[in-house]
Design a protein around this motif. Sequence first.
Motif, PDB file in Angstrom:
ATOM      1  N   ARG A  13       0.837  -1.197   0.000  1.00  0.00           N
ATOM      2  CA  ARG A  13       0.000   0.000   0.000  1.00  0.00           C
ATOM      3  C   ARG A  13       0.879   1.257   0.000  1.00  0.00           C
ATOM      4  NH1 ARG A  13      -4.144   2.707   3.012  1.00  0.00           N
ATOM      5  NH2 ARG A  13      -3.845   4.851   2.322  1.00  0.00           N
ATOM      6  N   LEU A  14       1.884   1.270   0.860  1.00  0.00           N
ATOM      7  CA  LEU A  14       2.773   2.431   0.934  1.00  0.00           C
ATOM      8  C   LEU A  14       3.504   2.628  -0.400  1.00  0.00           C
ATOM      9  CD1 LEU A  14       3.898   4.670   2.767  1.00  0.00           C
ATOM     10  CD2 LEU A  14       5.765   3.117   3.368  1.00  0.00           C
ATOM     11  N   ALA A  15       4.007   1.532  -0.963  1.00  0.00           N
ATOM     12  CA  ALA A  15       4.705   1.621  -2.246  1.00  0.00           C
ATOM     13  C   ALA A  15       3.748   2.109  -3.340  1.00  0.00           C
ATOM     14  CB  ALA A  15       5.301   0.266  -2.616  1.00  0.00           C
ATOM     15  N   GLY A  16       2.499   1.638  -3.283  1.00  0.00           N
ATOM     16  CA  GLY A  16       1.481   2.084  -4.243  1.00  0.00           C
ATOM     17  C   GLY A  16       1.225   3.578  -4.139  1.00  0.00           C
ATOM     18  N   ASP A  17       1.043   4.042  -2.901  1.00  0.00           N
ATOM     19  CA  ASP A  17       0.820   5.475  -2.687  1.00  0.00           C
ATOM     20  C   ASP A  17       2.021   6.293  -3.164  1.00  0.00           C
ATOM     21  OD1 ASP A  17      -1.654   5.012  -1.664  1.00  0.00           O
ATOM     22  OD2 ASP A  17      -1.092   5.294   0.441  1.00  0.00           O
ATOM     23  N   MET A  18       3.218   5.745  -2.923  1.00  0.00           N
ATOM     24  CA  MET A  18       4.427   6.486  -3.293  1.00  0.00           C
ATOM     25  C   MET A  18       4.591   6.558  -4.815  1.00  0.00           C
ATOM     26  SD  MET A  18       5.656   7.803  -0.650  1.00  0.00           S
ATOM     27  CE  MET A  18       4.133   7.848   0.268  1.00  0.00           C
ATOM     28  N   THR A  19       4.267   5.476  -5.526  1.00  0.00           N
ATOM     29  CA  THR A  19       4.365   5.553  -6.992  1.00  0.00           C
ATOM     30  C   THR A  19       3.282   6.479  -7.538  1.00  0.00           C
ATOM     31  OG1 THR A  19       3.194   3.444  -7.072  1.00  0.00           O
ATOM     32  CG2 THR A  19       5.532   3.377  -7.551  1.00  0.00           C
ATOM     33  N   HIS A  20       2.111   6.480  -6.875  1.00  0.00           N
ATOM     34  CA  HIS A  20       1.056   7.408  -7.285  1.00  0.00           C
ATOM     35  C   HIS A  20       1.542   8.852  -7.115  1.00  0.00           C
ATOM     36  CE1 HIS A  20      -3.532   8.449  -7.008  1.00  0.00           C
ATOM     37  NE2 HIS A  20      -2.964   8.894  -8.104  1.00  0.00           N
ATOM     38  N   LEU A  21       2.137   9.093  -5.955  1.00  0.00           N
ATOM     39  CA  LEU A  21       2.675  10.421  -5.670  1.00  0.00           C
ATOM     40  C   LEU A  21       3.781  10.788  -6.660  1.00  0.00           C
ATOM     41  CD1 LEU A  21       2.327  12.665  -3.526  1.00  0.00           C
ATOM     42  CD2 LEU A  21       4.169  11.598  -2.232  1.00  0.00           C
ATOM     43  N   LEU A  22       4.626   9.806  -6.950  1.00  0.00           N
ATOM     44  CA  LEU A  22       5.728  10.018  -7.879  1.00  0.00           C
ATOM     45  C   LEU A  22       5.210  10.389  -9.275  1.00  0.00           C
ATOM     46  CD1 LEU A  22       8.729   9.808  -7.305  1.00  0.00           C
ATOM     47  CD2 LEU A  22       8.708   7.480  -8.200  1.00  0.00           C
ATOM     48  N   SER A  23       4.114   9.730  -9.693  1.00  0.00           N
ATOM     49  CA  SER A  23       3.550  10.045 -11.012  1.00  0.00           C
ATOM     50  C   SER A  23       3.117  11.508 -11.068  1.00  0.00           C
ATOM     51  CB  SER A  23       2.376   9.110 -11.332  1.00  0.00           C
ATOM     52  OG  SER A  23       1.237   9.440 -10.577  1.00  0.00           O
ATOM     53  N   VAL A  24       2.512  11.975  -9.962  1.00  0.00           N
ATOM     54  CA  VAL A  24       2.075  13.370  -9.904  1.00  0.00           C
ATOM     55  C   VAL A  24       3.283  14.311  -9.906  1.00  0.00           C
ATOM     56  CG1 VAL A  24       0.865  15.073  -8.487  1.00  0.00           C
ATOM     57  CG2 VAL A  24      -0.068  12.781  -8.717  1.00  0.00           C
ATOM     58  N   VAL A  25       4.328  13.931  -9.168  1.00  0.00           N
ATOM     59  CA  VAL A  25       5.547  14.749  -9.117  1.00  0.00           C
ATOM     60  C   VAL A  25       6.175  14.854 -10.511  1.00  0.00           C
ATOM     61  CG1 VAL A  25       7.917  14.837  -8.225  1.00  0.00           C
ATOM     62  CG2 VAL A  25       6.024  14.314  -6.684  1.00  0.00           C
ATOM     63  N   VAL A  26       6.237  13.717 -11.214  1.00  0.00           N
ATOM     64  CA  VAL A  26       6.802  13.707 -12.568  1.00  0.00           C
ATOM     65  C   VAL A  26       6.007  14.629 -13.488  1.00  0.00           C
ATOM     66  CG1 VAL A  26       7.087  12.250 -14.627  1.00  0.00           C
ATOM     67  CG2 VAL A  26       7.882  11.432 -12.416  1.00  0.00           C
ATOM     68  N   LEU A  27       4.690  14.543 -13.381  1.00  0.00           N
ATOM     69  CA  LEU A  27       3.842  15.373 -14.240  1.00  0.00           C
ATOM     70  C   LEU A  27       3.985  16.857 -13.893  1.00  0.00           C
ATOM     71  CD1 LEU A  27       1.830  15.597 -16.477  1.00  0.00           C
ATOM     72  CD2 LEU A  27       0.003  14.986 -14.901  1.00  0.00           C
ATOM     73  N   LEU A  28       4.021  17.161 -12.605  1.00  0.00           N
ATOM     74  CA  LEU A  28       4.185  18.559 -12.191  1.00  0.00           C
ATOM     75  C   LEU A  28       5.556  19.095 -12.603  1.00  0.00           C
ATOM     76  CD1 LEU A  28       2.444  18.711  -8.704  1.00  0.00           C
ATOM     77  CD2 LEU A  28       1.799  19.970 -10.750  1.00  0.00           C
ATOM     78  N   LEU A  29       6.546  18.218 -12.544  1.00  0.00           N
ATOM     79  CA  LEU A  29       7.898  18.594 -12.961  1.00  0.00           C
ATOM     80  C   LEU A  29       7.902  19.012 -14.429  1.00  0.00           C
ATOM     81  CD1 LEU A  29      10.794  18.298 -11.583  1.00  0.00           C
ATOM     82  CD2 LEU A  29      11.061  16.321 -13.061  1.00  0.00           C
ATOM     83  N   LYS A  30       7.243  18.190 -15.217  1.00  0.00           N
ATOM     84  CA  LYS A  30       7.139  18.469 -16.654  1.00  0.00           C
ATOM     85  C   LYS A  30       6.408  19.795 -16.889  1.00  0.00           C
ATOM     86  CE  LYS A  30       4.774  16.432 -20.634  1.00  0.00           C
ATOM     87  NZ  LYS A  30       5.623  16.269 -21.800  1.00  0.00           N
ATOM     88  N   ILE A  31       5.284  19.971 -16.205  1.00  0.00           N
ATOM     89  CA  ILE A  31       4.467  21.160 -16.421  1.00  0.00           C
ATOM     90  C   ILE A  31       5.098  22.404 -15.817  1.00  0.00           C
ATOM     91  CG2 ILE A  31       2.286  22.239 -15.729  1.00  0.00           C
ATOM     92  CD1 ILE A  31       0.911  19.576 -16.219  1.00  0.00           C
ATOM     93  N   HIS A  32       5.575  22.270 -14.587  1.00  0.00           N
ATOM     94  CA  HIS A  32       6.047  23.434 -13.854  1.00  0.00           C
ATOM     95  C   HIS A  32       7.445  23.863 -14.283  1.00  0.00           C
ATOM     96  CE1 HIS A  32       6.980  25.970 -10.349  1.00  0.00           C
ATOM     97  NE2 HIS A  32       5.674  26.170 -10.350  1.00  0.00           N
ATOM     98  N   THR A  33       8.323  22.889 -14.508  1.00  0.00           N
ATOM     99  CA  THR A  33       9.722  23.219 -14.792  1.00  0.00           C
ATOM    100  C   THR A  33       9.969  23.367 -16.289  1.00  0.00           C
ATOM    101  OG1 THR A  33      10.234  21.837 -12.892  1.00  0.00           O
ATOM    102  CG2 THR A  33      12.099  22.566 -14.215  1.00  0.00           C
ATOM    103  N   ILE A  34       9.458  22.412 -17.059  1.00  0.00           N
ATOM    104  CA  ILE A  34       9.705  22.464 -18.501  1.00  0.00           C
ATOM    105  C   ILE A  34       8.632  23.300 -19.194  1.00  0.00           C
ATOM    106  CG2 ILE A  34      10.205  20.991 -20.525  1.00  0.00           C
ATOM    107  CD1 ILE A  34      10.874  18.761 -18.568  1.00  0.00           C
ATOM    108  N   LYS A  35       7.570  23.620 -18.463  1.00  0.00           N
ATOM    109  CA  LYS A  35       6.454  24.415 -18.996  1.00  0.00           C
ATOM    110  C   LYS A  35       5.834  23.752 -20.222  1.00  0.00           C
ATOM    111  CE  LYS A  35       6.716  28.231 -16.309  1.00  0.00           C
ATOM    112  NZ  LYS A  35       7.109  27.472 -15.101  1.00  0.00           N
ATOM    113  N   SER A  36       5.719  22.434 -20.140  1.00  0.00           N
ATOM    114  CA  SER A  36       5.129  21.712 -21.257  1.00  0.00           C
ATOM    115  C   SER A  36       4.154  20.656 -20.761  1.00  0.00           C
ATOM    116  CB  SER A  36       6.234  21.026 -22.070  1.00  0.00           C
ATOM    117  OG  SER A  36       5.672  20.026 -22.897  1.00  0.00           O
ATOM    118  N   CYS A  37       3.041  20.519 -21.485  1.00  0.00           N
ATOM    119  CA  CYS A  37       2.115  19.432 -21.190  1.00  0.00           C
ATOM    120  C   CYS A  37       1.919  18.607 -22.452  1.00  0.00           C
ATOM    121  CB  CYS A  37       0.812  19.952 -20.628  1.00  0.00           C
ATOM    122  SG  CYS A  37      -0.128  20.940 -21.794  1.00  0.00           S
ATOM    123  N   ALA A  38       2.901  18.645 -23.332  1.00  0.00           N
ATOM    124  CA  ALA A  38       2.822  17.869 -24.576  1.00  0.00           C
ATOM    125  C   ALA A  38       2.644  16.392 -24.272  1.00  0.00           C
ATOM    126  CB  ALA A  38       4.084  18.088 -25.401  1.00  0.00           C
ATOM    127  N   GLY A  39       1.713  15.766 -24.944  1.00  0.00           N
ATOM    128  CA  GLY A  39       1.487  14.333 -24.747  1.00  0.00           C
ATOM    129  C   GLY A  39       0.606  13.999 -23.557  1.00  0.00           C
TER     130      GLY A  39
END
Lengths: 215, 10
Positions: A5-31
């Motif tokens: 469960r903890l690992a599941g929550d952490m990968t879920h959180l990680l997916s959001v972090v990756v997406l925010l990184l792309k949007i916030h830092t690279i300023k792109s939501c391509a794809g």
Amino acid sequence: MNAFRLAGDMTHLLSVVVLLLKIHTIKSCAGISLKTQELYALVFAARYLDLFIHFISLYNTVMKLVFLASSFSIVWYMRRHKIVRRTYDKDHDTFRHHFLVLPCLALALLINERFTFREVMWAFSIYLEAVAILPQLVLLQRTRNIDNLTGQYVFFLGAYRVLYILNWIYRYFTEPHFVHWISWVAGIVQTLLYADFFYYYIMSWKNNVKLELPA
Amino acid sequence: MDSSLGHDEL
């Protein structure tokens, strides 16, 4: 809470972090599919109605707030941010996501753990989450150049689902009365939707070639 | 069982 469960929550959180990184830092939501992101915002809004009524743990409350805030801010970025929104691949993100909402609501009214407003909304959120990835998977198929962050985002989301299934198996054997058919069936359906993506993702990683889904 | 107990997952 078990390790799955903890690992599941952490990968879920990680997916959001990756997406925010792309949007916030690279300023792109391509794809990235705005339709999927809108569905997730709706999923969390419907599921976490009990946020201020039912206290489970500090961890639970904080995670809920994180998922609510991140999903709505991603939608905001993709719709309103003047740089990010220009990178949105609107022409290929054509899945009619509104048509997923009504059947999920109807199903929730028919099949729920208890016929109360919160329980129906909870079941609705479970059903909707199961299919919310569909617009994203369709968009990926149409995208010629899937960048690494987008691939990783979907991979982590899928990994979260797999880990949740392991968590349910573990809980089934360790906690008496832990039977939740609704989330199990919906969760398995949801995970199966990723099977195809996982296959191509792992193959591209193994062969060290760029990820591309066959149309 | 109180079904809210089952909703301890995210």
